[in-house]
Design a protein around this motif. Structure first.
Motif, short mmCIF file in Angstrom:
data_model
loop_
_atom_site.label_atom_id
_atom_site.label_comp_id
_atom_site.label_asym_id
_atom_site.label_seq_id
_atom_site.Cartn_x
_atom_site.Cartn_y
_atom_site.Cartn_z
N ASN A 76 3.02 -1.28 4.33
CA ASN A 76 2.36 0.03 4.36
C ASN A 76 3.46 1.08 4.29
OD1 ASN A 76 -0.02 1.67 4.55
ND2 ASN A 76 0.49 2.12 6.68
N ASN A 132 0.85 -1.19 0.00
CA ASN A 132 0.00 0.00 0.00
C ASN A 132 0.88 1.24 0.00
OD1 ASN A 132 -2.33 1.66 0.23
ND2 ASN A 132 -1.92 1.88 2.42
N ASN A 157 5.57 -0.89 10.28
CA ASN A 157 4.71 0.11 9.65
C ASN A 157 5.49 1.37 9.36
OD1 ASN A 157 2.23 1.53 8.90
ND2 ASN A 157 2.56 2.65 10.81
N ILE A 208 -1.64 4.46 10.16
CA ILE A 208 -2.74 3.55 10.47
C ILE A 208 -3.75 4.35 11.28
CG2 ILE A 208 -3.45 1.41 11.60
CD1 ILE A 208 -0.60 0.36 11.21
N ILE A 261 -3.61 3.49 5.98
CA ILE A 261 -4.63 2.46 6.22
C ILE A 261 -5.70 3.12 7.08
CG2 ILE A 261 -5.15 0.25 7.29
CD1 ILE A 261 -2.22 -0.53 6.80
N LEU A 310 -5.58 2.57 1.66
CA LEU A 310 -6.24 1.29 1.85
C LEU A 310 -7.24 1.49 2.97
CD1 LEU A 310 -6.56 -1.83 1.56
CD2 LEU A 310 -4.65 -2.04 3.18
N LYS A 311 -8.52 1.26 2.68
CA LYS A 311 -9.52 1.52 3.70
C LYS A 311 -10.54 0.39 3.77
CE LYS A 311 -12.35 4.57 0.72
NZ LYS A 311 -12.99 5.92 0.66
#
Length: 218
Positions: free
Chosen positions: A100, A75, A123, A127, A106, A79-80
């Motif tokens: 990510n 991603n 990560n 997020i 996200i 991205l959801k």
């Protein structure tokens, strides 16, 4: 397969979809609905690019079928998960690579997103977990220097630890921005990490909370 910026990809139906090798690059909007899982094999790579939106509106999963090299989902855009009350798992059954990237987001508004990867997970992006939503990574993970974790939801580590070398920011980014971010597991604050909390008073609701179910090391 390339989905250009401004174009749309609709992933729908109850039957399973298979990405067997090759690369799917999404620079447009991909919308995943209905109950059909996505199966990957032979090093298949799904790349949500910087302009891409990958919208999950289902509780279906993405699997690696344990055939050939590991598959991957990267991603670099948005991205959801906007629908579904249960888990969507990346790497269900057999782990797959999941990334990510720095600058990516996200965004979880509903249900849970779980990543199951070979080895560790780090990560590098954002997020954002809304109230009643969950990001799940069993065994814990590291939030790197460019990583941001925020919201009013839950980070479920499955008994592991979140090592924060980036930024943790409980609460929403707009409206009433004070809130509670829950960590199911342990929390370790790295030397370069930041915990950003709002302190507007002493009454409940006037300040942010990082609620850690295990051990917090600051």
């Amino acid at each position: 397969m390339n989905i250009a910026s401004g174009a749309a990809l609709n992933i729908s139906g109850a039957g399973a979809k298979t990405v067997n090798g090759g690369v799917l690059n999404n620079a447009g909007t991909a919308t995943w609905t209905d109950a059909g899982n996505i199966a990957t094999a032979n090093g298949a790579a799904i790349n949500n690019q910087a302009t891409g939106v990958f919208d999950i509106q289902t509780d279906a999963d993405i699997s690696y079928n344990n055939v050939g090299p590991f598959s991957s989902f990267t991603n670099a855009g948005l991205l959801k998960k906007t629908a579904g009350a249960a888990d969507t798992v990346f790497g269900t059954g057999t782990p797959m690579f999941f990334f990510n990237d720095a600058g990516a987001t996200i965004q979880l508004a509903s249900g849970a997103l779980e990543v199951t990867v070979p080895g560790g997970f780090s990560n590098n992006g954002t997020i954002d977990v809304a109230s009643a939503a969950t990001f799940r990574r069993g065994g814990g993970f590291t939030n790197n220097a460019t990583g941001i974790i925020r919201g009013n939801g839950t980070i479920d580590l499955g008994g592991g630890a979140l090592i924060n070398d980036g930024t943790i920011a409980p609460g929403a980014v707009s409206g009433d921005t004070t809130g509670t971010l829950s960590i199911t597991g342990n929390y370790t604050q790295g030397a370069g990490g930041a915990l950003n909390v709002e302190l507007g008073g002493t009454a409940a609701g006037d300040f942010d909370v990082l609620a850690v179910s295990g051990t917090a090391t600051l």
